[in-house]
Write a protein that holds these residues in place. Structure first.
Motif, short mmCIF file in Angstrom:
data_model
loop_
_atom_site.label_atom_id
_atom_site.label_comp_id
_atom_site.label_asym_id
_atom_site.label_seq_id
_atom_site.Cartn_x
_atom_site.Cartn_y
_atom_site.Cartn_z
N THR A 178 17.68 -91.45 30.86
CA THR A 178 17.11 -92.07 32.05
C THR A 178 16.71 -93.51 31.74
OG1 THR A 178 14.84 -91.44 31.53
CG2 THR A 178 16.20 -89.83 32.75
N ILE A 179 16.49 -94.30 32.77
CA ILE A 179 16.08 -95.70 32.57
C ILE A 179 14.77 -95.75 31.79
CG2 ILE A 179 15.54 -97.89 33.68
CD1 ILE A 179 18.39 -96.97 34.11
N ALA A 180 13.86 -94.83 32.10
CA ALA A 180 12.58 -94.79 31.40
C ALA A 180 12.78 -94.46 29.92
CB ALA A 180 11.65 -93.76 32.04
N GLU A 181 13.71 -93.54 29.62
CA GLU A 181 13.98 -93.18 28.22
C GLU A 181 14.64 -94.34 27.47
OE1 GLU A 181 14.66 -88.35 28.66
OE2 GLU A 181 16.34 -89.73 29.03
N VAL A 182 15.52 -95.06 28.14
CA VAL A 182 16.13 -96.23 27.53
C VAL A 182 15.06 -97.27 27.21
CG1 VAL A 182 17.69 -98.18 27.93
CG2 VAL A 182 18.37 -95.89 28.61
N ALA A 183 14.14 -97.47 28.14
CA ALA A 183 13.05 -98.43 27.91
C ALA A 183 12.26 -98.06 26.67
CB ALA A 183 12.13 -98.47 29.13
N GLN B 170 9.48 -98.47 32.14
CA GLN B 170 10.68 -98.75 32.91
C GLN B 170 10.59 -100.08 33.65
OE1 GLN B 170 12.16 -95.48 35.25
NE2 GLN B 170 13.20 -96.81 36.71
N SER B 171 9.43 -100.37 34.21
CA SER B 171 9.28 -101.62 34.96
C SER B 171 9.40 -102.83 34.04
CB SER B 171 7.94 -101.65 35.70
OG SER B 171 6.86 -101.65 34.79
N HIS B 172 8.91 -102.70 32.81
CA HIS B 172 9.03 -103.80 31.84
C HIS B 172 10.49 -104.04 31.51
CE1 HIS B 172 7.98 -105.51 27.61
NE2 HIS B 172 8.15 -106.48 28.50
N LEU B 173 11.23 -102.96 31.23
CA LEU B 173 12.66 -103.09 30.95
C LEU B 173 13.38 -103.72 32.14
CD1 LEU B 173 15.39 -102.54 29.57
CD2 LEU B 173 15.28 -100.21 30.50
N ALA C 147 16.04 -110.44 34.28
CA ALA C 147 15.92 -111.87 33.99
C ALA C 147 17.05 -112.36 33.08
CB ALA C 147 14.57 -112.15 33.33
N HIS C 148 17.52 -111.49 32.17
CA HIS C 148 18.55 -111.90 31.22
C HIS C 148 19.96 -111.60 31.69
CE1 HIS C 148 15.11 -112.11 28.44
NE2 HIS C 148 15.87 -112.88 27.70
#
Length: 330
Positions: A294-299, A307-310, A316-317
């Protein structure tokens, strides 16, 4: 939420506050009796009201920062800071007005403007009667932090910072550094050790060169030796989730922090903390493309706070959210 106290009390100790402006002799006497401890936590900013906020952010670096704010007038007289070989830099996020005493004598001060700052020496006794509402950032800077940059500034011992007490200083470099700090106030956990060290290093070097009376000499332009570059990259890449300090890596390369930072950027094209961010984004891309995490796990596995930080850094990049990039790359 806890029930608010009806009796004004110190934000840290809960002890009742003293009101009124003390006499000059009383201020000197009380300051002399103050234990020799660190002012790093800025506890001397006692809160007369519950709406006084002291929010520490940079506690991991040698230089610490806190946001100090009060939305109402008449916060009152702070406690005497402890005697310490350190400095306090107060940056204003809004116009501020108050009275100041240094070494028991009242100092003539004008309104401190938004975007400007003042510098205080903790080896002198000083008190402030904070009259207007205020909002700003306070930086606690031990003189030991200045010592690390003396070699880069011609080897001159920097005993003090030359700024008149209460002087309202306008400085674009400091203003931009504060601008870089403000986003992490919303989520202090996002301020990694490398980021804190990076901001602290630039701030310290700048105030040493500008207000320390040192003659800035041209820094060495040499890149890292091959073994130094390999060691630094191995340490950084070994665990992208680790909160490693700049001093640890510089020491492993046998260099000072200032020399290492410049040589690292010359060798890689990026400051250490930015290099780590780019590597974390690259790792996130790989996991988004090749795993079902999940996106949270990737973060979490890539060293982001959540997740929000990732999502914020990745967008941005890369120019799109992690989810959008995952859909496009598969």
């Amino acid at each position: 939420m806890d029930e608010l106290k009806t009796e004004p009390a110190c934000l840290f100790t809960g002890e009742p506050l003293r009101y009124g402006i003390p006499s000059e002799q009383a201020m000197i006497s009380e300051a002399m009796q103050t234990p020799t401890i660190s002012n790093q936590s800025m506890e001397y900013f006692r809160a007369k009201r519950i709406d006084m906020v002291i929010a520490p952010v940079f506690g991991k670096s040698e230089i610490s920062m806190a946001r100090l704010s009060c939305g109402t007038r008449g916060h009152g007289v702070i406690d005497p800071p402890a005697y310490e070989d350190a400095f306090f830099l107060a940056f204003n996020l809004r116009d501020y007005e108050g009275d100041l005493w240094v070494d028991g004598k009242k100092v003539h001060t004008s309104v401190s403007k938004r975007g400007n700052f003042t510098i205080y020496d903790h080896r002198r006794s000083w008190l402030a009667d904070m009259k207007s509402p205020f909002d700003g950032l306070g930086f606690h800077i031990p003189r030991a932090a200045l010592k690390a940059y003396e070699e880069d500034l011609g080897g001159k011992h920097i005993d003090t910072l030359h700024a008149a007490p209460g002087r309202d200083i306008e400085d674009d470099v400091v203003r931009r550094l504060v601008g870089a700090c403000l986003p992490v106030l919303e989520n202090p956990g996002r301020a990694t050790r490398l980021f804190q060290d990076h901001i602290a290093a630039i701030l310290t070097f700048h105030i040493c060169a500008t207000y320390g009376g040192a003659s800035l000499r041209k820094p060495c332009q040499g890149a890292l030796a091959p073994w130094q570059k390999k060691r630094a990259l191995d340490m950084l890449e070994a665990d992208l989730t680790a909160d490693v300090s700049l001093s640890t890596i510089a020491s492993a390369c046998g260099l000072s922090q200032g020399y290492f930072s410049r040589a690292f950027k010359l060798s890689t094209g990026h400051a250490p903390y930015r290099w780590v961010i780019l590597k974390r984004v690259a790792k996130a891309k790989d996991q988004l493309r090749s795993t079902d995490l999940t996106i949270a796990e990737v973060a979490f596995t890539c060293g982001f706070c959540d997740q929000s930080h990732l999502t914020r850094v990745f967008t941005a990049h890369v120019g799109m959210t992690p989810l959008q990039w995952r859909r496009m790359s598969r």
